[in-house]
Design a protein around this motif. Structure first.
Motif, PDB file in Angstrom:
ATOM      1  N   VAL A 196      33.673 -15.672 -19.455  1.00 34.13           N
ATOM      2  CA  VAL A 196      33.579 -17.129 -19.497  1.00 34.13           C
ATOM      3  C   VAL A 196      34.815 -17.664 -20.208  1.00 34.13           C
ATOM      4  O   VAL A 196      35.398 -16.994 -21.079  1.00 34.13           O
ATOM      5  N   GLU A 197      35.226 -18.856 -19.826  1.00 36.86           N
ATOM      6  CA  GLU A 197      36.435 -19.461 -20.402  1.00 36.86           C
ATOM      7  C   GLU A 197      36.044 -20.443 -21.495  1.00 36.86           C
ATOM      8  O   GLU A 197      35.223 -21.336 -21.295  1.00 36.86           O
ATOM      9  N   ARG A 198      36.632 -20.254 -22.666  1.00 34.77           N
ATOM     10  CA  ARG A 198      36.413 -21.132 -23.812  1.00 34.77           C
ATOM     11  C   ARG A 198      37.753 -21.692 -24.268  1.00 34.77           C
ATOM     12  O   ARG A 198      38.768 -20.988 -24.241  1.00 34.77           O
ATOM     13  N   MET A 199      37.753 -22.955 -24.699  1.00 38.86           N
ATOM     14  CA  MET A 199      38.985 -23.623 -25.109  1.00 38.86           C
ATOM     15  C   MET A 199      39.177 -23.476 -26.620  1.00 38.86           C
ATOM     16  O   MET A 199      38.325 -23.886 -27.412  1.00 38.86           O
ATOM     17  N   PHE A 200      40.283 -22.853 -26.989  1.00 38.89           N
ATOM     18  CA  PHE A 200      40.631 -22.676 -28.401  1.00 38.89           C
ATOM     19  C   PHE A 200      41.517 -23.849 -28.823  1.00 38.89           C
ATOM     20  O   PHE A 200      42.567 -24.106 -28.206  1.00 38.89           O
ATOM     21  N   ILE A 201      41.099 -24.549 -29.870  1.00 35.51           N
ATOM     22  CA  ILE A 201      41.833 -25.724 -30.367  1.00 35.51           C
ATOM     23  C   ILE A 201      42.273 -25.443 -31.790  1.00 35.51           C
ATOM     24  O   ILE A 201      41.475 -25.060 -32.656  1.00 35.51           O
ATOM     25  N   PHE A 202      43.570 -25.631 -32.036  1.00 32.38           N
ATOM     26  CA  PHE A 202      44.132 -25.389 -33.371  1.00 32.38           C
ATOM     27  C   PHE A 202      45.006 -26.583 -33.743  1.00 32.38           C
ATOM     28  O   PHE A 202      45.897 -26.981 -32.974  1.00 32.38           O
ATOM     29  N   LYS A 203      44.741 -27.155 -34.931  1.00 26.35           N
ATOM     30  CA  LYS A 203      45.495 -28.312 -35.413  1.00 26.35           C
ATOM     31  C   LYS A 203      46.374 -27.896 -36.581  1.00 26.35           C
ATOM     32  O   LYS A 203      45.950 -27.147 -37.463  1.00 26.35           O
TER      33      LYS A 203
END
Length: 560
Positions: free
Chosen positions: A8-15
């Motif tokens: 499954v595709e998950r979105m990794f978000i890094f600020k």
């Protein structure tokens, strides 16, 4: 059998902030879960691809690792809940689950696998192995020899007719070319050439069909005869069989081959030296090392006697005895990047194999045709997995070879194997791809051909090949650039590399390489040969006897 892994595709978000302004940047990257790679490697790839500042490396690595761990646990939790929900809802048949588990156990676990009988090839191998270690050996070799004489006679007739047709067509074409624009036009000459080509193909096809039909008939009759011979002997007497035979076990009797043991002068090498060496740091192993001059195909060519004699070549005796054993013989032949019987030593080997019927393995043409199909898959896989980072570690000549037009074919150092039972002293032929770079004097231990020799030694050790013949100069013929200094430097490189490979081979397991033969091209001068023969014991550790002198006067040890 395990089901295919779903992702499954998950979105990794890094600020992350910048050092000069108060702005905050967002990095969004899709990641497949479960993630099978390395988070540290992915971090470096993100830094390089998006040109991110180096000060966020540590935070990015930690955040990425935490994200992958949490999403992986969540993925497996969701999957487990779905399975539990399906079990509670009873939307599946219990019998289907039982059959699926039963099929998986049968396919994956030997203990629960279905008992299957031996194939026809395995049964024939067992029959041949039993008979060849019995008094029937001489009769078997004589039958094989008579079959080879029949094939040799038929191929001789084919060659005569093809040669006669070629001569006739050459004369016709010469007369037609001389009369062009007089009583012949260019169109008529082209039509004549097309007719000649068609006649050649028809003749070749007819004879190929006859030779193939004869070999198939011989193969069928030979197998039926062996099975009937075993049944007759089992009904009358019990044949001795080696202890490693899959049939009855009783110790083999001593067998002395009969027939003319005198070899023809062409098959006797002019120059030869033999040594016994020990290799290894602690557990030393003994090997027989031999250096000789001659033609590589002399080990393959079966020299038949005249049609009035049924005595086979003496070398065929040992080759037949060792066919289904853990004591096989191999040879290394150098070839080009094209898998086929069109030119070079492979063509000559195919001609030799064609002179007799192959009773145990597919014909060499079928083996090479299968190899061509497998090479396409192998080259496609290699091209898809070849990275530019790997090219950076190679030398300039190796990079040029990798980037050349041979990407559709095999590359220098690649090896493919053919198996044979109708050759004189060889069971396995290693065809190693070489190019013109071997003519230079600056190759090193990282050259693809040297690494190809390492792979060959590893295969020999893993597959019971205890006798191996390889070209020590990595050439089959003497050329002008092969000076004394060139030959000495090349032989020293091969000797040292092979010695290192043999020491490394001890840790690979498998069988020991008992006999190693270094072959130098025919026509080498005696001085150069003696130089190479003298170099060999200085590089390898030769077994020298310890000489003790016996004295009549006893020696009393001194006391301190």
């Amino acid at each position: 059998m395990a089901a295919e892994q779903e992702f499954v595709e998950r979105m990794f978000i890094f600020k992350f902030p910048t050092c000069t302004t108060k702005e905050e940047y967002n990095l969004e990257v899709p990641i497949l879960i479960p993630f099978s790679g390395s988070t540290q490697e992915l971090t470096q790839r993100l830094l390089s691809s998006f040109k991110l500042p180096c000060y966020i490396e540590k935070d990015l690595d930690q955040a990425l690792k935490l994200f992958v761990d949490e999403e992986t646990i969540k993925y497996y939790d969701d999957t487990s809940e779905k399975l539990i929900a399906n079990a509670r809802s009873a939307d599946f048949e219990v019998e289907d689950v039982i059959k699926a588990w039963e099929r998986a156990f049968k396919e994956e676990t030997l203990e629960y696998a279905e008992r299957r009988g031996a194939s026809d090839e395995e049964l024939f191998a067992t029959v041949y192995h039993k008979l060849v270690h019995s008094p029937a050996l001489e009769a078997i070799l004589q039958v094989e020899h008579s079959y080879a004489l029949a094939v040799r006679e038929l191929t001789g007739q084919r060659d005569e007719q093809v040669s006669a047709l070629t001569t006739k067509q050459t004369e016709e074409m010469s007369r037609a070319v001389e009369g062009v624009h007089v009583f012949r036009t260019e169109r008529e000459i082209n039509e004549l050439a097309a007719q000649h080509f068609e006649d050649q193909n028809l003749l070749q096809g007819r004879w190929s069909s006859e030779v193939c039909a004869l070999k198939q008939t011989q193969r069928r009759e030979y197998r039926d005869w062996l099975v009937g011979l075993l049944e007759d002997h089992q009904a009358s007497v019990s044949l001795p069989t080696p202890t490693n035979s899959p049939l009855a076990s009783c110790p083999p009797k001593a067998l002395h081959g009969s027939g003319n043991s005198q070899e023809e002068p062409e098959s006797v090498p002019r120059l030869e030296e033999s040594f016994t060496i020990h290799l290894g740091s602690q557990m030393k192993q003994m090997h027989n090392i031999r250096i000789l001059s001659g033609d590589a195909l002399d080990f393959c060519q079966v020299r038949l006697q005249n049609s009035g004699s049924l005595d086979p070549q003496p070398q065929r005796l040992q080759t037949a005895l060792a066919l289904y054993s853990n004591d096989l013989c191999g040879i290394v032949l150098l070839t080009d990047s094209h898998v086929g019987t069109y030119s070079g030593l492979t063509k000559e080997l195919s001609t030799i194999c064609e002179q007799s019927t192959e009773f145990h393995f597919p014909p060499i043409d079928d083996q090479l045709e299968k190899m061509r199909e497998e090479v396409k898959e192998a080259v496609t896989w290699r091209n898809s997995h070849c990275h530019h980072e790997h090219l950076a570690t190679l030398t300039s000549s190796e990079q040029q070879s990798r980037r050349s037009g041979t990407t559709k074919n095999l590359q220098t150092g690649d090896v493919y194997i053919t198996t044979h039972s109708n050759l004189a002293e060889v069971h396995v032929v290693f065809h190693m791809v070489v190019d013109d770079s071997l003519k230079s004097n600056d190759i090193n231990s990282r050259h693809p051909v040297i690494l190809g020799l390492r792979n060959i030694l590893k295969i020999a050790c893993s597959h019971d090949i205890t006798t191996l013949t390889l070209p020590v100069l990595l050439m089959h013929e003497m050329t002008e650039e092969m000076t004394v200094a060139w030959c000495t430097k090349r032989a020293e490189l091969v000797f040292k590399c092979v010695k290192g490979f043999m020491i490394e081979m001890a840790s690979w397991g498998g069988s020991e390489l008992k006999n190693l033969q270094f072959l130098v091209p025919k026509g080498i001068s005696e001085e150069v040969f003696q130089t190479l023969a003298t170099m060999l014991p200085s590089i390898f550790r030769v077994s020298n006897p310890l000489v003790l002198k016996v004295s009549s006067t006893p020696h009393t040890p001194k006391t301190a």
